[in-house]
Design an enzyme around this catalytic site. Structure first.
Site, PDB file in Angstrom:
ATOM      1  N   ASP A  92      -1.198   8.593  -6.304  1.00  0.00           N
ATOM      2  CA  ASP A  92      -1.500   7.335  -5.620  1.00  0.00           C
ATOM      3  C   ASP A  92      -1.608   6.201  -6.631  1.00  0.00           C
ATOM      4  OD1 ASP A  92      -2.240   5.504  -3.623  1.00  0.00           O
ATOM      5  OD2 ASP A  92      -4.358   5.909  -3.961  1.00  0.00           O
ATOM      6  N   ASP A 121       0.810  -1.210   0.000  1.00  0.00           N
ATOM      7  CA  ASP A 121       0.000   0.000   0.000  1.00  0.00           C
ATOM      8  C   ASP A 121       0.844   1.260   0.000  1.00  0.00           C
ATOM      9  OD1 ASP A 121      -1.971   1.853   0.297  1.00  0.00           O
ATOM     10  OD2 ASP A 121      -2.509   1.282   2.317  1.00  0.00           O
TER      11      ASP A 121
END
Length: 432
Positions: free
Chosen positions: A315, A108
């Site tokens: 992201d 992540d």
């Protein structure tokens, strides 16, 4: 905790008879395999899904993920993004402990803490694999709440015996609680023997629940905070990592994620933009100045994070590029005016969709970051969500901005956390 709506998965298979120390690996850098979440190589692969099912599910997860960027309590500052496997797109097969114990965890870029479910478990979500037993590892150690290591992890507290405890929770109600510890972590390298990293700070979760997938046991945080894997690798990788995200059409293939000297993005066509330090430090903030559609330049003046600098998050775990409402409306209006095709309804959240049964021309779109003009290809700006419908990969979101992974596909994207830059180079990721 990230999930991507990025449609890719890190799978790090740990094997081999000899190990390579991190210092040795750093001398030449090292790389790991980057695998599409929906590839047959992925443990989350569902052979019943069609290509369009996967695209639609990814777009849905993109919106789900955004809600996890916003903390529900102080303890969520360590990991504010989505960690549920249904929304997570990057996976890592890693090994923890001595002897090495294999686990699969969500990789992540939107969180920091590395954690896995551990024995004994007072409350654990179902897992199709054994739990990590810290008592079986000769290199496992815990910390008191007065140590520096405890302070590097946000949301910690002291137990009755003075040991350091962590607590993270997420927007969907998922959570993990346990002890802050350190142990040896092993990554396989595509360029040689496994890379062994001693004394990695991690969370050993004894109380965990929520919407986690039974094929994943925890999270590997790759964000910018002190406890992330990137920060802990630190000088040994000279603060550098990079990835190259494959287009949806290349789901059966794989590319690499690079660390250290292997992560340097160089050559013709490279553009670089500054990283801006913002709170929370987990996220990678860039400064967006404008977006051009053909010769029409649309100035970006929004301040979703309070300042002119650092006004958008990059992201790899969010599929769509999400922009504040008014700016998005201006962008959509210009894009729409330059496309000669029949508009149709698309899924919720996708405002601009067209009948794709007849081929139509997509206008040139360039994203202007501070010091870096990134010219996108049609695969970055429109995506087929069915055999007959193509939709714009940008979408509105009130008071928030994220540069998603669809816009990053077929770009080599390099992060230098020492020089505080992100670099982009148009690349055929299938050959990277």
């Amino acid at each position: 905790m990230a999930a991507i709506v990025s449609l890719f998965a890190f799978v790090f298979a740990i094997f081999g008879l000899s190990n390579l120390s991190l210092i040795q690996a750093q001398k030449g850098g090292f790389s790991v395999e980057l695998i599409h979440r929906d590839s047959p190589k992925s443990p989350l692969y569902n052979h019943l899904d069609t290509t369009y099912n996967r695209v639609t599910n990814a777009l849905r997860r993109s919106f789900n993920r955004v809600h996890r960027f916003k903390p529900t309590s102080v303890s969520t500052r360590e990991a504010e993004a989505d960690v549920i496997a249904d929304s997570g797109e990057y996976l890592m097969n890693i090994s923890i402990g001595t002897p090495a114990f294999d686990i699969v965890a969500i990789a992540d870029t939107g969180s920091d803490l590395i954690w896995t479910q551990c024995k004994p478990c007072s409350q654990c979500f179902p897992l199709n694999a054994p739990l990590f037993d810290p008592t079986a590892s000769s290199t496992y150690k815990t910390f008191s709440c007065r140590t520096t290591q405890c302070g590097d992890v946000e949301g910690t507290s002291c137990s009755s015996n003075g040991s350091c405890q962590y607590s993270v929770s997420y927007g969907d109600g998922s959570y993990s609680n346990g002890e802050v510890a350190a142990d040896t972590l092993t990554l396989d390298s595509t360029t040689g023997s496994p890379v062994v990293i001693p004394n990695v700070i991690m969370g050993c979760g004894h109380d965990n629940d929520g919407s986690f997938d039974e094929n994943t046991s925890g999270i590997i945080g790759l964000g910018g905070g002190d406890s992330s894997l990137i920060s802990q690798l630190g000088f040994t990788i000279d603060g550098k990592f990079s990835y190259c995200l494959l287009p949806f059409s290349e789901a059966g293939n794989s590319s690499k994620m690079n660390f250290g000297s292997d992560a340097i993005v160089s050559g013709n066509g490279v553009v670089s933009t500054p990283l801006t330090k913002q709170s929370p430090q987990t996220f990678y903030f860039l400064t967006l100045e404008a977006i051009s559609v053909g010769t029409n330049r649309i100035k970006y003046t929004d301040k979703p994070f309070g300042t002119d600098q650092g006004n958008i998050i990059i992201d790899s775990g969010t599929t769509l590029t999400l922009l504040p409402d008014d700016f998005y409306s201006d962008l959509e209006s210009v894009v729409s005016s330059m496309i000669n095709a029949t508009k149709v309804n698309g899924p919720e959240g996708l405002n601009l969709c067209y009948d794709a049964t007849i081929e139509f021309a997509v206008p040139d779109i360039t994203v202007h970051f501070s010091g870096a003009d990134v010219k996108l290809q049609p695969l970055n700006t429109f995506v087929l969500i069915s055999e007959t419908v193509a939709c714009f990969t940008f979408s509105p979101l009130p008071n928030f901005a994220i540069y998603g992974n669809l816009a990053q596909m077929n770009f080599l994207v390099g992060y230098d956390t020492i020089k505080q830059t992100v670099s982009f180079k148009s690349t055929d990721c299938s050959n990277n």
